[in-house]
Scaffold this motif. Structure first.
Motif, PDB file in Angstrom:
ATOM      1  N   ALA A 119     -33.583-160.226 -16.944  1.00 25.92           N
ATOM      2  CA  ALA A 119     -34.982-159.957 -17.288  1.00 25.92           C
ATOM      3  C   ALA A 119     -35.866-159.892 -16.045  1.00 25.92           C
ATOM      4  O   ALA A 119     -37.083-159.941 -16.140  1.00 25.92           O
ATOM      5  N   GLY A 120     -35.230-159.825 -14.853  1.00 26.13           N
ATOM      6  CA  GLY A 120     -36.001-159.721 -13.623  1.00 26.13           C
ATOM      7  C   GLY A 120     -36.337-161.050 -12.975  1.00 26.13           C
ATOM      8  O   GLY A 120     -37.101-161.091 -12.017  1.00 26.13           O
ATOM      9  N   GLN A 121     -35.778-162.166 -13.485  1.00 27.96           N
ATOM     10  CA  GLN A 121     -36.048-163.460 -12.866  1.00 27.96           C
ATOM     11  C   GLN A 121     -35.398-163.490 -11.484  1.00 27.96           C
ATOM     12  O   GLN A 121     -34.287-163.020 -11.303  1.00 27.96           O
ATOM     13  N   ILE A 122     -36.104-164.072 -10.539  1.00 27.77           N
ATOM     14  CA  ILE A 122     -35.615-164.123  -9.161  1.00 27.77           C
ATOM     15  C   ILE A 122     -35.487-165.577  -8.731  1.00 27.77           C
ATOM     16  O   ILE A 122     -36.375-166.399  -9.009  1.00 27.77           O
ATOM     17  N   LYS A 123     -34.372-165.887  -8.073  1.00 30.91           N
ATOM     18  CA  LYS A 123     -34.163-167.239  -7.558  1.00 30.91           C
ATOM     19  C   LYS A 123     -33.577-167.145  -6.159  1.00 30.91           C
ATOM     20  O   LYS A 123     -32.565-166.470  -5.948  1.00 30.91           O
ATOM     21  N   LEU A 124     -34.227-167.813  -5.211  1.00 30.44           N
ATOM     22  CA  LEU A 124     -33.746-167.859  -3.837  1.00 30.44           C
ATOM     23  C   LEU A 124     -33.109-169.215  -3.587  1.00 30.44           C
ATOM     24  O   LEU A 124     -33.746-170.247  -3.803  1.00 30.44           O
ATOM     25  N   THR A 125     -31.863-169.216  -3.127  1.00 36.55           N
ATOM     26  CA  THR A 125     -31.184-170.492  -2.909  1.00 36.55           C
ATOM     27  C   THR A 125     -30.038-170.312  -1.928  1.00 36.55           C
ATOM     28  O   THR A 125     -29.547-169.204  -1.714  1.00 36.55           O
ATOM     29  N   LYS A 126     -29.645-171.413  -1.303  1.00 32.82           N
ATOM     30  CA  LYS A 126     -28.414-171.454  -0.511  1.00 32.82           C
ATOM     31  C   LYS A 126     -27.541-172.604  -0.967  1.00 32.82           C
ATOM     32  O   LYS A 126     -26.548-172.918  -0.307  1.00 32.82           O
ATOM     33  N   ASP A 127     -27.893-173.215  -2.082  1.00 32.91           N
ATOM     34  CA  ASP A 127     -27.111-174.308  -2.658  1.00 32.91           C
ATOM     35  C   ASP A 127     -25.877-173.712  -3.332  1.00 32.91           C
ATOM     36  O   ASP A 127     -25.979-172.907  -4.258  1.00 32.91           O
ATOM     37  N   GLY A 128     -24.694-174.102  -2.875  1.00 37.54           N
ATOM     38  CA  GLY A 128     -23.456-173.537  -3.409  1.00 37.54           C
ATOM     39  C   GLY A 128     -23.285-173.789  -4.887  1.00 37.54           C
ATOM     40  O   GLY A 128     -22.830-172.906  -5.627  1.00 37.54           O
TER      41      GLY A 128
END
Length: 576
Positions: free
Chosen positions: A77-86
């Protein structure tokens, strides 16, 4: 067969010509038993598993360490999540390949047990399979390789017990620096350096707040409330010596800021209640109905009067009264309490009620008949904050709190989620260090020392072809310092040789300084890892690599196996 299987079958026919005849014979026998079965055997099956592990390793490899990069996850639905957590990446990504999916589930189980080490587990598993494939392609039987890997794992775990640094009584004020180093090492890999320093102080204060007097009793991280507010900057996140409730008063005339508060936590109804059993009230005219309503109102007014009389007896000059109720309070009762200057919160969550008694003291009240001052808690300040349409109540400045709140603030949902994931890992890392009563030098120091120990000691004492498995394990351990150097932008071989030379010359625990690319002493820089994270990572990655190496046949199993494929359908599920 689908494309990934076709690719590896073709590759195996060029790489392993001696196995083609055996492969075809075995396939023909299986096809006689089940003509429509989808099967991948021998070297092709192992090649598929190795390719899946190495592919997943390549995805997570760039995230490791404080200089790792971020991944952007985009939902349907276009949700964006920025992460570097494995762990977050593996849970959020859609992984269709069955082998990669199994590795991902195993790595997330590592996070559930220890709270960290997800990326390292995936890297170790992929590297173990990659190194083992080199020997297996030369004709070494997988069972011999597995025996060597198990010998190396046991030797590495024994080495870990001698390599770790004991540290007891971490909760003493004199050991705050060690706790801060543990939390900062975890947070620095997931947050900006300045924000990581700030949240480190908040995490250490929270851990010291919930610590008990008995060292053997485990820390209960559920006593720490993590509350998020979308306002201000991420650097405004802080530790609160009390509880933040995500609701406020329900009467416009109630006070919004009180000091020197007696806090009454109760589970008593102050509204018309339905009967516990199925029953009804019958009346024949309006007068009888009014009498019923009047008697019910009188019962509630008597309850309110008992609370007001109790408040007048308890409160001295300059003191105030706060009532937080788990059940409902009707508008007329709210009006009565507002006129008396009492701040009332109704329908509080159960978890907040449990934390309130731990933070403020006192005990939950289930009846207003026998009230005593010992049942009340204390808070130096209670204030109500309104953000948009949401109300929050801050219960602060508690005397001897055993529960607290980490208030996470940020301008948008992305930054708040990123801090929340990092804070959870930081809390678990600090808790693990306290319960392990030992820490391990970080920066790839343990992996480097263990690899050299395996080559110089264990491999020489191991007889036969199992020695090759030990050598494969020793080489696989170096994936951690190699990846740290690569993600920091330095030459991998040069950094690794410097580390090995320094370790050989000094005999000290030497790690990689990700800022300069030079060897450093982790103890001097305050870079520490958890013992249980390293131990669990070695167990899980080796067990998973062993299982995948011993797979010599991949077949599509289930009720539909052996039946003719439907028109337009064919092949294994996508990703296989």
């Amino acid at each position: 067969l689908p494309c990934i299987y076709r690719y590896h079958t073709i590759q195996s026919s060029h790489t392993y010509p001696h196995s083609i005849v055996h492969f075809k014979k075995k396939m023909s026998r299986l096809q006689e038993l089940s003509p429509h079965a989808e099967i991948v055997s021998a070297d092709a099956a192992r090649a598929v598993n190795v390719a899946a592990a190495v592919g997943l390793q390549a995805v997570l490899k760039s995230n490791l360490g404080p200089r790792g990069t971020l991944k952007m996850l985009v939902g349907g639905a276009g949700q964006i999540k920025l992460t570097k957590d494995g762990c977050v990446l593996l849970k959020e990504m859609q992984i269709q390949h069955p082998t990669a999916c199994m590795i991902a589930r195993t790595a997330t189980a590592q996070d559930d047990v220890t709270g960290d080490g997800t990326t390292t587990t995936v890297l170790m598993c992929g590297e173990l399979l990659k190194q083992a494939e080199r020997y297996a392609s030369e004709g070494l039987h997988p069972r011999v390789l597995v025996d060597g890997l198990d010998i190396a794992r046991d030797a590495t775990l024994e080495f870990l017990e001698t390599f770790k640094v004991p540290c007891t009584q971490l909760l003493l004020s004199s050991n705050t620096e060690m706790l801060s180093s543990m939390a900062f090492t975890s947070l620095n890999t997931k947050l900006d350096r300045d924000l990581a320093k700030q949240m480190t102080r908040a995490i250490v204060q929270a851990i010291q707040c919930i610590a008990t007097n008995t060292p053997e009793e485990p820390l209960d991280l559920n006593r720490i409330e993590i509350m998020s507010m979308q306002r201000k900057l991420t650097t405004d996140s802080r530790f609160i010596n009390g509880i933040v409730l995500d609701h406020g008063g329900r009467h416009p005339d109630m006070p919004t800021t009180l000091t020197n508060c007696h806090v009454m936590t109760c589970n008593v109804t102050f509204e018309y209640e339905k009967t516990e059993v199925q029953s009804g009230f019958f009346y024949s005219n309006a007068q009888e109905r009014e009498k019923l309503v009047e008697s019910e109102r009188k019962w509630l007014d008597e309850r309110c009067k008992l609370v007001i009389d109790f408040k007048r007896n308890v409160c001295q000059e300059g003191e105030s009264f706060v009532m937080i109720n788990q059940k409902g309070i009707d508008p007329l009762s709210l009006d009565i309490f507002a006129k008396e200057g009492i701040l009332c919160l109704r329908r509080a969550k159960r978890r907040n009620m449990e934390r309130l008694t731990l933070a403020c003291g006192g005990s939950p009240i289930h009846s207003v008949e026998d009230l005593s001052p010992e049942m009340l808690g204390y808070a130096g300040k209670v204030s109500e904050v309104t953000i948009g349409e949401d109300k929050f109540t801050f219960v602060e400045e508690c005397k001897h709190p055993k529960s607290c709140t980490l208030l996470l603030q940020g301008p948008n949902a992305h930054s708040i989620e990123q801090i929340k994931d990092a804070v959870r890992d930081g809390l678990r890392a600090t808790k693990n260090a306290i319960e392990d009563k030992a820490v391990v030098p970080g920066g790839g120091a343990f992996e480097l020392a263990a690899s050299m120990h395996l080559r110089n000691v264990v491999a020489k004492s191991t007889k036969g072809r199992a020695k090759l498995g030990v050598e494969a394990f020793a080489e696989a351990l170096l994936i951690v310092p190699k990846t740290l150097a690569e993600n920091s932008g330095f030459d991998v071989q040069e950094c690794l040789l410097k580390l090995q030379d320094e370790r050989q010359d000094t005999g000290l625990a030497v790690g990689l300084d990700c800022a300069t690319g030079e060897p450093m002493i982790p103890a001097d820089e305050g870079v520490w890892d958890n013992v249980r994270v390293k131990r669990q990572c070695l167990h899980l990655s080796t067990a998973l690599a062993d299982q995948l190496l011993l797979v010599d046949e991949v077949m599509r199993a289930g009720k539909q196996m052996g039946k003719a494929p439907q028109p337009g359908a064919g092949g294994m599920p996508p990703g296989m």
